[in-house]
Design an enzyme around this catalytic site. Structure first.
Site, PDB file in Angstrom:
ATOM      1  N   PRO A  95       0.814  -1.214   0.000  1.00 32.57           N
ATOM      2  CA  PRO A  95       0.000   0.000   0.000  1.00 32.57           C
ATOM      3  C   PRO A  95       0.851   1.270   0.000  1.00 32.57           C
ATOM      4  O   PRO A  95       0.381   2.343  -0.321  1.00 32.57           O
ATOM      5  CB  PRO A  95      -0.813  -0.117   1.292  1.00 32.57           C
ATOM      6  N   GLU A 122       2.337  -8.206   8.437  1.00 22.78           N
ATOM      7  CA  GLU A 122       2.302  -6.736   8.432  1.00 22.78           C
ATOM      8  C   GLU A 122       3.290  -6.159   7.431  1.00 22.78           C
ATOM      9  O   GLU A 122       3.488  -4.961   7.385  1.00 22.78           O
ATOM     10  CB  GLU A 122       2.621  -6.220   9.845  1.00 22.78           C
ATOM     11  N   ARG A 160      -0.836  -8.611 -21.054  1.00 22.87           N
ATOM     12  CA  ARG A 160      -1.679  -8.353 -22.221  1.00 22.87           C
ATOM     13  C   ARG A 160      -1.055  -7.322 -23.148  1.00 22.87           C
ATOM     14  O   ARG A 160      -1.488  -7.142 -24.285  1.00 22.87           O
ATOM     15  CB  ARG A 160      -3.079  -7.952 -21.812  1.00 22.87           C
ATOM     16  N   ASP A 175      -7.753  -0.145 -26.162  1.00 22.02           N
ATOM     17  CA  ASP A 175      -8.171  -0.118 -24.759  1.00 22.02           C
ATOM     18  C   ASP A 175      -8.494   1.301 -24.329  1.00 22.02           C
ATOM     19  O   ASP A 175      -7.923   2.251 -24.838  1.00 22.02           O
ATOM     20  CB  ASP A 175      -7.011  -0.624 -23.883  1.00 22.02           C
TER      21      ASP A 175
END
Ligand SMILES: NC(=O)c1ccc(NCc2cccc(O)c2)nc1
Length: 258
Positions: A95, A122, A160, A175
């Site tokens: 994160p 953690e 991709r 896309d």
């Protein structure tokens, strides 16, 4: 990126190697593996432990809840992963990382390969990150139980973009986040039947007029971006909208208020 013969190699360092099957066993990415365009290896830090209990985590210095992943098994696992692909970029999914974007995926697809470190508990001892990790990437502002799903998301997004993987090369360029539709949301898609529950497919899509269809799709992409993601539209505007794009967007907005 690699020359078209050698596969793009990703090594996932994880305590749960079976999770890589989500990529290697299904769909477009499975076909890329079968075609030799993509290679997904796994390395388990637990195989590099030296104690009887095969310990990979320990309590945090300074106290606090949860456990921290130990440096030594991870460092040995990463060294083993690097040995297979020395030029690979080493990425830690967390994160605290830089947000994953389509532009980032395209940049990584041009690299000779990736080593992805998936943390559990953690997180990992900071000294491992300082010594072994090139960059940290986050797939969004939320916390998951491990870095494996973010790693699989990253592998899918990059895979991709490897030439030939999507088969119809255009589909990568069309896309919503690349090419003419860069930084725009996607336009609506339809397929048979032409009428479903009394709802007809927009006639322009059945017209065979490719220029009208391109304009309609661009207008829808611009309009939906204006509606759902004004932040993305601002980014696009900062790069300058073409006369055509501005006109299509104005038309869309006018239709919304009529
Ligand atoms: N947003 C993400 O990309 C993401 C990545 C990993 C993760 N969990 C493992 C982990 C790793 C490090 C610290 C930490 O607190 C949790 N959760 C979310």
């Amino acid at each position: 990126m690699t020359t078209d013969s050698t596969p793009y190699t990703v090594t996932l360092v994880t305590l749960f190697p079976e999770m890589a099957r989500a990529i290697t066993d299904f769909g477009v990415t499975r076909r890329a593996v079968d075609n030799g365009q993509l290679q997904v290896e796994t390395v388990n830090p637990r195989d590099f432990t030296e104690d009887r209990h095969r310990t990979v985590d320990d309590r945090p210095f300074g106290g606090g809840p949860g456990m921290v992943m130990k440096v030594d098994p991870l460092a040995k696992a990463l060294q083993s992963a690097r040995a297979a692909n020395p030029a690979a970029t080493v990425i830690y999914l967390s994160p605290q990382g830089q947000p994953l974007t389509q532009a980032k995926a395209e940049a990584l697809a041009k690299q000779p390969g990736l080593v992805l470190l998936a943390g559990r508990y953690e997180g990992v001892d900071e000294r491992l990150l300082d010594a072994e990790v090139d960059e940290q990437i986050s797939i969004g502002d939320y916390v998951l139980s491990g870095g494996e799903l973010p790693a699989l998301v990253l592998i899918d997004a990059v895979s991709r973009l490897i030439p030939g993987v999507l088969g119809h090369q255009d589909s990568a360029e069309q896309d919503s986040f690349s090419g003419e539709f860069e930084n725009l949301l996607d336009c609506p898609h339809y397929t048979r039947p032409e009428v479903y529950n009394g709802q007809a497919v927009p006639p322009v899509l059945l017209s065979g007029n490719h220029e009208l269809i391109r304009r309609w799709r661009l207008k829808q992409a611009l309009g939906r971006t204006w509606q759902q993601r004004p932040d993305l539209l601002e980014r696009r505007r900062a790069r300058g909208l073409s006369k055509e794009e501005q006109q299509l967007l104005d038309e869309y907005i006018a239709e919304q208020s009529s």
